[in-house]
Design an enzyme around this catalytic site. Structure first.
Site, PDB file in Angstrom:
ATOM      1  N   SER A 173       0.825  -1.205   0.000  1.00  0.00           N
ATOM      2  CA  SER A 173       0.000   0.000   0.000  1.00  0.00           C
ATOM      3  C   SER A 173       0.863   1.260   0.000  1.00  0.00           C
ATOM      4  CB  SER A 173      -0.907  -0.003   1.236  1.00  0.00           C
ATOM      5  OG  SER A 173      -1.686   1.171   1.311  1.00  0.00           O
ATOM      6  N   SER A 187      -5.311  13.314  -3.886  1.00  0.00           N
ATOM      7  CA  SER A 187      -6.159  14.507  -3.855  1.00  0.00           C
ATOM      8  C   SER A 187      -5.626  15.649  -3.014  1.00  0.00           C
ATOM      9  CB  SER A 187      -7.552  14.126  -3.352  1.00  0.00           C
ATOM     10  OG  SER A 187      -7.498  13.643  -2.019  1.00  0.00           O
ATOM     11  N   HIS A 236     -10.086  10.567  -8.224  1.00  0.00           N
ATOM     12  CA  HIS A 236      -9.904  11.985  -8.567  1.00  0.00           C
ATOM     13  C   HIS A 236      -9.423  12.163 -10.006  1.00  0.00           C
ATOM     14  CE1 HIS A 236     -10.659  13.971  -4.696  1.00  0.00           C
ATOM     15  NE2 HIS A 236     -10.231  12.830  -4.171  1.00  0.00           N
ATOM     16  N   THR A 256     -15.318   6.845  -8.788  1.00  0.00           N
ATOM     17  CA  THR A 256     -16.467   7.432  -8.111  1.00  0.00           C
ATOM     18  C   THR A 256     -17.415   8.070  -9.109  1.00  0.00           C
ATOM     19  OG1 THR A 256     -17.161   8.972  -6.378  1.00  0.00           O
ATOM     20  CG2 THR A 256     -15.344   9.671  -7.763  1.00  0.00           C
ATOM     21  N   LYS A 310     -17.750  12.759  -7.984  1.00  0.00           N
ATOM     22  CA  LYS A 310     -16.869  13.904  -8.177  1.00  0.00           C
ATOM     23  C   LYS A 310     -17.067  14.469  -9.585  1.00  0.00           C
ATOM     24  CE  LYS A 310     -13.632  12.823  -4.504  1.00  0.00           C
ATOM     25  NZ  LYS A 310     -14.490  11.876  -3.790  1.00  0.00           N
ATOM     26  N   THR A 325     -26.369  -3.581   1.496  1.00  0.00           N
ATOM     27  CA  THR A 325     -26.611  -2.142   1.402  1.00  0.00           C
ATOM     28  C   THR A 325     -27.717  -1.855   0.392  1.00  0.00           C
ATOM     29  OG1 THR A 325     -24.309  -1.617   1.942  1.00  0.00           O
ATOM     30  CG2 THR A 325     -25.594   0.101   0.862  1.00  0.00           C
TER      31      THR A 325
END
Length: 660
Positions: free
Chosen positions: A299, A351, A379, A424, A427, A456
């Site tokens: 990571s 970001s 982003h 996403t 954005k 969900t």
């Protein structure tokens, strides 16, 4: 009495009002107290003040007395008749003076309770201090007295200290105080974006309009006409909610069609939509790491919190490598056997600093050491590449452009070499939601095992339809992202001319370094109060301590006049608050790349040729009063995606959009 206009006469005599910024006062005066609902947080705070406390108590008493006297006057009968209230009506809320009298009495009671709370806290602190002083000389007694003092000082009234009982409210108060003490407490400004005035919003007062410079609706797609049109049509036919999870309520055509569009955007076999990209990252990384036997995550040290959380939830081993440091990554990869499942998790655009991941080189290392790649393009989607698929697409700009809207992968390209892409809808696409894209088997495994997807409630059809229309429009029209990038270049150049310290980077992110939490908050408040410019302060833990900043978002919707005004506003703010400029950071040796010697110039991701600079097709910043351009061909393409589900539009509506 909570209006800001009535506070001016107390400002000179009240230390709290004198040192608190107008924006903070505005927030406190428009937010209800958690303990006393009829009071605002500002009124609750004011009960502790020796000046305002008695004044508030006196004023509330006068209000109660006024309504009480009215109840005995001859006007009552007429008021009741005017309002249609019967003398036998048991619902006092219908009686104007009775309901107001009750409200005034309730406020008076809660003011008294709030005042008593302040006194109780003060007495508890004084008593604890006295106990601590008395215990001096005995280390055991002193330690116990200190613990009691801490507990008593944070004990709210209504929660008495019962022996053996945990003080929950006191714990909450203590934790919040830590945030206040280190200046990392988050203040949320009330902002209401105006669809017809993007990028303008109003605060709690609809008449108070401000310019927004920090929203992530990068391209203004939240008010694009084809997006709104599609959402209106969908809402009228399919209603609002989705009805539950996709397993329970059904797998709607809306979700399936959006996933097909996303898969095509990234030229991948499949995609899966989530309620947000935070959930998408968390669910995908947690599921993948928990299922791969003996998996190890590699990571990047600056990965988003959602990725960190997903890796943690997976239970897999985690190795952190230095941000964008390929040597460090390779050294860590080579420590593990080739047969060990390895996932390199990183982002394309970071970001908060604007740096860009070395995607091609990371793919090379993944091939060499038997790893798969997990790329967060949150982003970047909508903003890079000829179709807006992100930085991975942009790195092979001409090849991707030549392939048009084909869904087929382009072998050997960077985007094809990436195994898993997340993005996403909230954005650049101006909606809400997130997704993962990858192989059919990978996507099906996540769909089948990830609790964050299975349990969900799915996104409403109206939201999915708006996101789908936005993606199609941006796939077809390149002009918005080109204009955005031109405006970003312009603002970075202007800031540099004024010595405003911008953290260098090749992306659209414009982080203005402040370097101090209190100053960052003060700068944000000053810009809002003095210049009607809204840009939020970014403090720890989003960025490291000492690297606090204001992060500006420049859009194609900002006009030339707005760009000029914001540069003047930031320049004035730096002067008024004595914030360090570029030369000051250089004298200190630099920080975050500001004021440091650069080995080579930072080249923007978008080249001059890709922006068509020097040609008639070059992007041009619009002026105040000019309507934003809406591409008719992209509108037709987006509208065509929904003709089989939605009723055909009236010819007059179609004609109106052709003329935009």
């Amino acid at each position: 009495m909570d209006k800001l206009s009535s506070l001016a006469r107390f400002k000179a005599s009240c230390p709290f009002l004198g040192r608190t910024q107008p924006a903070s006062l505005r927030s406190l005066s428009t937010t209800a107290s958690a303990l006393f609902p009829s009071l605002t947080r500002l009124t609750e705070k004011a009960t502790e003040c020796p000046v305002m406390g008695p004044a508030l108590a006196k004023r509330s008493g006068q209000q109660v007395a006024t309504y009480a006297s009215l109840a005995a006057s001859a006007d009552v009968v007429k008021i009741h008749q005017d309002k249609g209230v019967s003398v036998t009506d048991s619902d006092v809320s219908r009686c104007p003076h009775a309901s107001k009298a009750l409200a005034a009495a309730r406020m008076a009671e809660e003011l008294t309770a709030a005042k008593q709370r302040a006194l109780s806290l003060k007495e508890a602190k004084e008593k604890a201090a006295a106990t601590t002083a008395a215990a001096a000389g005995c280390p055991f007694a002193a330690a116990g007295a200190k613990a009691s003092a801490n507990a008593a000082a944070s004990l709210p009234p209504g929660h008495p200290a019962v022996p053996g009982m945990f003080n929950y409210e006191g714990f909450y108060a203590t934790e919040l105080q830590k945030k206040h003490d280190d200046k990392s407490y988050r203040y949320f400004n009330e902002m209401n974006r105006l669809a017809k005035k993007f990028p303008v919003a109003h605060t709690a007062d609809p008449k108070h309009e401000v310019e927004v410079w920090c929203a992530n609706d990068y391209l203004g797609m939240g008010n694009n006409p084809i997006v709104l049109e599609t959402m209106h049509r969908t809402l009228d036919k399919y209603g609002h909610g989705a009805g539950g999870t996709r397993n329970i309520a059904g797998n709607a055509s809306w979700h399936l069609n959006l996933e097909k569009e996303i898969a095509s955007l990234h030229r991948k076999p499949a995609a899966l939509v989530f309620s947000s990209c935070y959930v998408a990252n968390d669910a995908a990384l947690a599921t993948l790491g928990s299922k791969l036997p003996g998996a190890v995550y590699f990571s990047d040290s600056m990965n988003h919190a959602s990725m960190i959380q997903g890796i943690r939830h997976s239970g897999a081993k985690k190795v952190i490598w230095k941000h964008n440091d390929l040597v460090d990554l390779e050294n860590k990869l080579k420590e593990w056997p080739l047969e060990t499942p390895k996932i390199i998790a990183f982002e394309s655009v970071y970001s908060m600093c604007g740096s860009v991941g070395p995607i091609r080189e990371i793919c090379d290392l993944a091939d060499k050491y038997g790893a798969i790649t997990f790329l967060d393009e949150v982003h970047a989607v909508g903003l890079y590449g000829p179709r807006g698929a992100g930085v991975a697409e942009h790195l092979d700009y001409e090849a991707q452009k030549a392939a048009g809207q084909s869904s087929d992968p382009i072998p050997g390209t960077v985007m094809d070499r990436i195994d898993i892409i997340t993005g996403t809808l909230g954005k650049a696409y101006g909606a809400v939601g997130g997704y993962v894209a990858g192989s059919s088997l990978f996507v099906d495994m996540i769909r089948s095992y990830a609790p964050g997807f299975i349990f969900t409630t799915s996104l409403p059809p109206v939201t999915v339809a708006g996101a789908h229309a936005s993606i199609v429009y941006q796939k077809e029209y390149n002009g918005d992202r080109q204009l955005m990038q031109w405006n970003v270049r312009d603002i970075k150049r202007r800031f540099a001319e004024r010595g405003i310290p911008v953290v260098p980077g090749p992306s659209h992110i414009v982080p203005v370094l402040i370097g101090d939490a209190a100053q960052a908050k003060a700068a944000s408040d000053y810009l809002l109060a003095q210049h009607n410019v809204y840009v939020q302060a970014i403090n720890f833990p989003t960025v490291a301590r000492g690297e606090e900043r204001l992060r500006f978002t420049i859009t194609p919707g900002h006009t030339a006049e707005q760009l000029a005004r914001v540069v003047d506003a930031v320049d004035d703010t730096f002067t008024a608050l004595s914030i360090r400029r570029e030369t000051d950071w250089r004298a200190e040796g630099g920080r975050c790349g500001v004021g440091a010697e650069q080995s080579e110039a930072v080249e923007p991701i978008w080249s001059d040729a890709q922006l068509k600079l020097g040609t008639p097709a070059a992007p041009r910043t619009r002026r105040d009063g000019q309507a934003r351009y809406v591409d008719p061909r992209a509108v037709r393409e987006a509208r065509g995606r929904f003709d089989h589900l939605l009723d055909l539009l009236e010819p007059s509506v179609q004609k109106s959009h052709r003329n935009q």
